[in-house]
Design a protein around this motif. Sequence first.
Motif, PDB file in Angstrom:
ATOM      1  N   PRO A 126       0.724   0.600  -0.154  1.00 20.82           N
ATOM      2  CA  PRO A 126      -0.148  -0.558   0.024  1.00 20.82           C
ATOM      3  C   PRO A 126      -1.264  -0.603  -1.022  1.00 20.82           C
ATOM      4  O   PRO A 126      -2.395  -0.187  -0.759  1.00 20.82           O
ATOM      5  CB  PRO A 126      -0.697  -0.361   1.439  1.00 20.82           C
ATOM      6  CG  PRO A 126      -0.701   1.128   1.624  1.00 20.82           C
ATOM      7  CD  PRO A 126       0.467   1.653   0.853  1.00 20.82           C
ATOM      8  N   LEU A 127      -0.956  -1.110  -2.193  1.00 21.08           N
ATOM      9  CA  LEU A 127      -1.884  -1.067  -3.324  1.00 21.08           C
ATOM     10  C   LEU A 127      -2.580  -2.399  -3.611  1.00 21.08           C
ATOM     11  O   LEU A 127      -3.515  -2.440  -4.413  1.00 21.08           O
ATOM     12  CB  LEU A 127      -1.138  -0.607  -4.583  1.00 21.08           C
ATOM     13  CG  LEU A 127      -0.498   0.776  -4.500  1.00 21.08           C
ATOM     14  CD1 LEU A 127       0.226   1.103  -5.804  1.00 21.08           C
ATOM     15  CD2 LEU A 127      -1.543   1.834  -4.187  1.00 21.08           C
ATOM     16  N   LEU A 149      -2.915  -3.567   1.431  1.00 21.82           N
ATOM     17  CA  LEU A 149      -1.949  -3.725   2.518  1.00 21.82           C
ATOM     18  C   LEU A 149      -0.560  -4.102   2.022  1.00 21.82           C
ATOM     19  O   LEU A 149       0.413  -3.983   2.757  1.00 21.82           O
ATOM     20  CB  LEU A 149      -2.436  -4.812   3.486  1.00 21.82           C
ATOM     21  CG  LEU A 149      -3.758  -4.539   4.210  1.00 21.82           C
ATOM     22  CD1 LEU A 149      -4.296  -5.830   4.829  1.00 21.82           C
ATOM     23  CD2 LEU A 149      -3.568  -3.480   5.282  1.00 21.82           C
ATOM     24  N   VAL A 150      -0.477  -4.562   0.769  1.00 24.30           N
ATOM     25  CA  VAL A 150       0.765  -5.119   0.223  1.00 24.30           C
ATOM     26  C   VAL A 150       1.292  -4.195  -0.867  1.00 24.30           C
ATOM     27  O   VAL A 150       0.520  -3.717  -1.707  1.00 24.30           O
ATOM     28  CB  VAL A 150       0.516  -6.530  -0.348  1.00 24.30           C
ATOM     29  CG1 VAL A 150       1.781  -7.106  -0.980  1.00 24.30           C
ATOM     30  CG2 VAL A 150      -0.016  -7.461   0.736  1.00 24.30           C
ATOM     31  N   HIS A 151       2.606  -3.976  -0.864  1.00 25.41           N
ATOM     32  CA  HIS A 151       3.179  -3.144  -1.928  1.00 25.41           C
ATOM     33  C   HIS A 151       3.445  -3.986  -3.171  1.00 25.41           C
ATOM     34  O   HIS A 151       3.770  -5.172  -3.071  1.00 25.41           O
ATOM     35  CB  HIS A 151       4.464  -2.449  -1.449  1.00 25.41           C
ATOM     36  CG  HIS A 151       5.613  -3.368  -1.159  1.00 25.41           C
ATOM     37  ND1 HIS A 151       6.455  -3.850  -2.136  1.00 25.41           N
ATOM     38  CD2 HIS A 151       6.067  -3.869   0.017  1.00 25.41           C
ATOM     39  CE1 HIS A 151       7.393  -4.609  -1.578  1.00 25.41           C
ATOM     40  NE2 HIS A 151       7.171  -4.656  -0.277  1.00 25.41           N
ATOM     41  N   PRO A 152       3.280  -3.411  -4.355  1.00 23.59           N
ATOM     42  CA  PRO A 152       3.614  -4.139  -5.581  1.00 23.59           C
ATOM     43  C   PRO A 152       5.116  -4.436  -5.619  1.00 23.59           C
ATOM     44  O   PRO A 152       5.922  -3.695  -5.048  1.00 23.59           O
ATOM     45  CB  PRO A 152       3.234  -3.165  -6.701  1.00 23.59           C
ATOM     46  CG  PRO A 152       2.343  -2.152  -6.065  1.00 23.59           C
ATOM     47  CD  PRO A 152       2.770  -2.060  -4.628  1.00 23.59           C
ATOM     48  N   TYR A 180     -11.097  -3.056  -5.382  1.00 26.83           N
ATOM     49  CA  TYR A 180      -9.727  -3.540  -5.478  1.00 26.83           C
ATOM     50  C   TYR A 180      -8.808  -2.696  -4.597  1.00 26.83           C
ATOM     51  O   TYR A 180      -8.988  -1.475  -4.474  1.00 26.83           O
ATOM     52  CB  TYR A 180      -9.215  -3.447  -6.923  1.00 26.83           C
ATOM     53  CG  TYR A 180     -10.015  -4.233  -7.925  1.00 26.83           C
ATOM     54  CD1 TYR A 180      -9.725  -5.559  -8.192  1.00 26.83           C
ATOM     55  CD2 TYR A 180     -11.078  -3.635  -8.597  1.00 26.83           C
ATOM     56  CE1 TYR A 180     -10.465  -6.290  -9.117  1.00 26.83           C
ATOM     57  CE2 TYR A 180     -11.827  -4.351  -9.521  1.00 26.83           C
ATOM     58  CZ  TYR A 180     -11.518  -5.676  -9.777  1.00 26.83           C
ATOM     59  OH  TYR A 180     -12.252  -6.389 -10.682  1.00 26.83           O
ATOM     60  N   GLY A 181      -7.790  -3.363  -4.024  1.00 28.50           N
ATOM     61  CA  GLY A 181      -6.700  -2.678  -3.351  1.00 28.50           C
ATOM     62  C   GLY A 181      -7.132  -1.613  -2.366  1.00 28.50           C
ATOM     63  O   GLY A 181      -7.862  -1.887  -1.398  1.00 28.50           O
ATOM     64  N   PRO A 182      -6.706  -0.363  -2.574  1.00 31.93           N
ATOM     65  CA  PRO A 182      -6.989   0.709  -1.609  1.00 31.93           C
ATOM     66  C   PRO A 182      -8.475   1.012  -1.433  1.00 31.93           C
ATOM     67  O   PRO A 182      -8.855   1.630  -0.434  1.00 31.93           O
ATOM     68  CB  PRO A 182      -6.258   1.923  -2.215  1.00 31.93           C
ATOM     69  CG  PRO A 182      -5.227   1.349  -3.114  1.00 31.93           C
ATOM     70  CD  PRO A 182      -5.817   0.086  -3.663  1.00 31.93           C
ATOM     71  N   ASP A 183      -9.311   0.580  -2.381  1.00 31.97           N
ATOM     72  CA  ASP A 183     -10.738   0.847  -2.272  1.00 31.97           C
ATOM     73  C   ASP A 183     -11.486  -0.223  -1.483  1.00 31.97           C
ATOM     74  O   ASP A 183     -12.692  -0.092  -1.246  1.00 31.97           O
ATOM     75  CB  ASP A 183     -11.362   0.976  -3.665  1.00 31.97           C
ATOM     76  CG  ASP A 183     -10.878   2.217  -4.391  1.00 31.97           C
ATOM     77  OD1 ASP A 183     -10.632   3.240  -3.717  1.00 31.97           O
ATOM     78  OD2 ASP A 183     -10.731   2.168  -5.632  1.00 31.97           O
ATOM     79  N   VAL A 184     -10.782  -1.290  -1.082  1.00 30.37           N
ATOM     80  CA  VAL A 184     -11.394  -2.318  -0.238  1.00 30.37           C
ATOM     81  C   VAL A 184     -11.371  -1.825   1.204  1.00 30.37           C
ATOM     82  O   VAL A 184     -10.326  -1.431   1.724  1.00 30.37           O
ATOM     83  CB  VAL A 184     -10.650  -3.661  -0.356  1.00 30.37           C
ATOM     84  CG1 VAL A 184     -11.259  -4.688   0.600  1.00 30.37           C
ATOM     85  CG2 VAL A 184     -10.697  -4.175  -1.786  1.00 30.37           C
TER      86      VAL A 184
END
Length: 351
Positions: free
Chosen positions: A159-160, A150-153, A252-256
């Motif tokens: 949203p990674l 949901l958050v950008h680096p 992690y990240g997009p795979d959650v």
Amino acid sequence: MASGTEVRHIDAGTAIEIASAALMGAGAGPEAAGLQAAHLVEAELRGHPSHGLRRLPTLVGRMRAGLLDPNATPTLTWGSVSALVVDGNRGFGPVTAYAAIEAIQERARETGVAIAALRRTHHLGMLSPYVERLGEHGFIGIVLSSTEGLVHPWGGVGPLLGTNPLGVAVPTADGGVTLDMSTGAVSAGKILDFAERGLPLPDGWAVDEDGRATVDADAATRGAISPFGGAKGYALGLTLGAIVGVLTGTAYGPDVKGTLDETHPVTKGDIICAIDVAAFGQRPGSTELASYLELIRASGTDGRRVTVPGDRSRAARAHAVADGFDVLDDLWLGLEGLADEHREAPTGVRA
């Protein structure tokens, strides 16, 4: 845009009753439904509707899709003397979390520290009630969770990262420190809450899908949340997510997936840690810490009191317990509709 911004005033008892009935209407047993409902209402009482009743329709949708087993019993396996591996078996987050807390409290009395790694369990919601439960029994409590990307680096687009929240309780006799924070500038639930209410976002909360700063909540739902504190918040969120992923073996990240949708199996993880203060030769409920926190509270300019983490939530809760809280009218009507499905079902039959 928001489907409606009218609100109605609700007391906690009524809210728990309606939420429990809504969950039972979708197949949950009374005990599990009551625990999940109470945890959602607790977020409302503490002034965080983003983690409150607005989460219930998604839970019901996941139950009906066969993705959430509301009557699952978590499987607890000790990987070592102080490391508890928890399979939630696709059950409610609070049911799994409180079962894990009971187990690690007992073990931490022997070992000083015990940690539970949770997988295949649903959204925990607010973290402060869990760490406070540990604090009430003389432990320092720590909870970490991973979330959907949901958050950008910092310096990146898309949203990674998860909002990857952190909860900590360091108890004193009068409450101590209770931290419950997202490593995003705001939670995803807060963005959705603003979108439903048709309210503009504060500056710095989010970007649109092209990476441009936005105050449009609808555009933010298609873009990404900003990390709090710039590069430092990004680094903290990434690190906390790495800890959760490594210890739980989750994504992690997009795979959650699995806390915001009604289509994917849950792939998030959680860590719960209990540290027995007495095992380190210290007294639970430190009076020294209490005195220090009071020094901080008294340090405000122009006679104003400074708050420490947990103060505002405790004050909001006390007020809401006494006077009730507001719920969006459209949301409440939807919950009543779900509850009616349970009430109208024949005896012994669940919808």
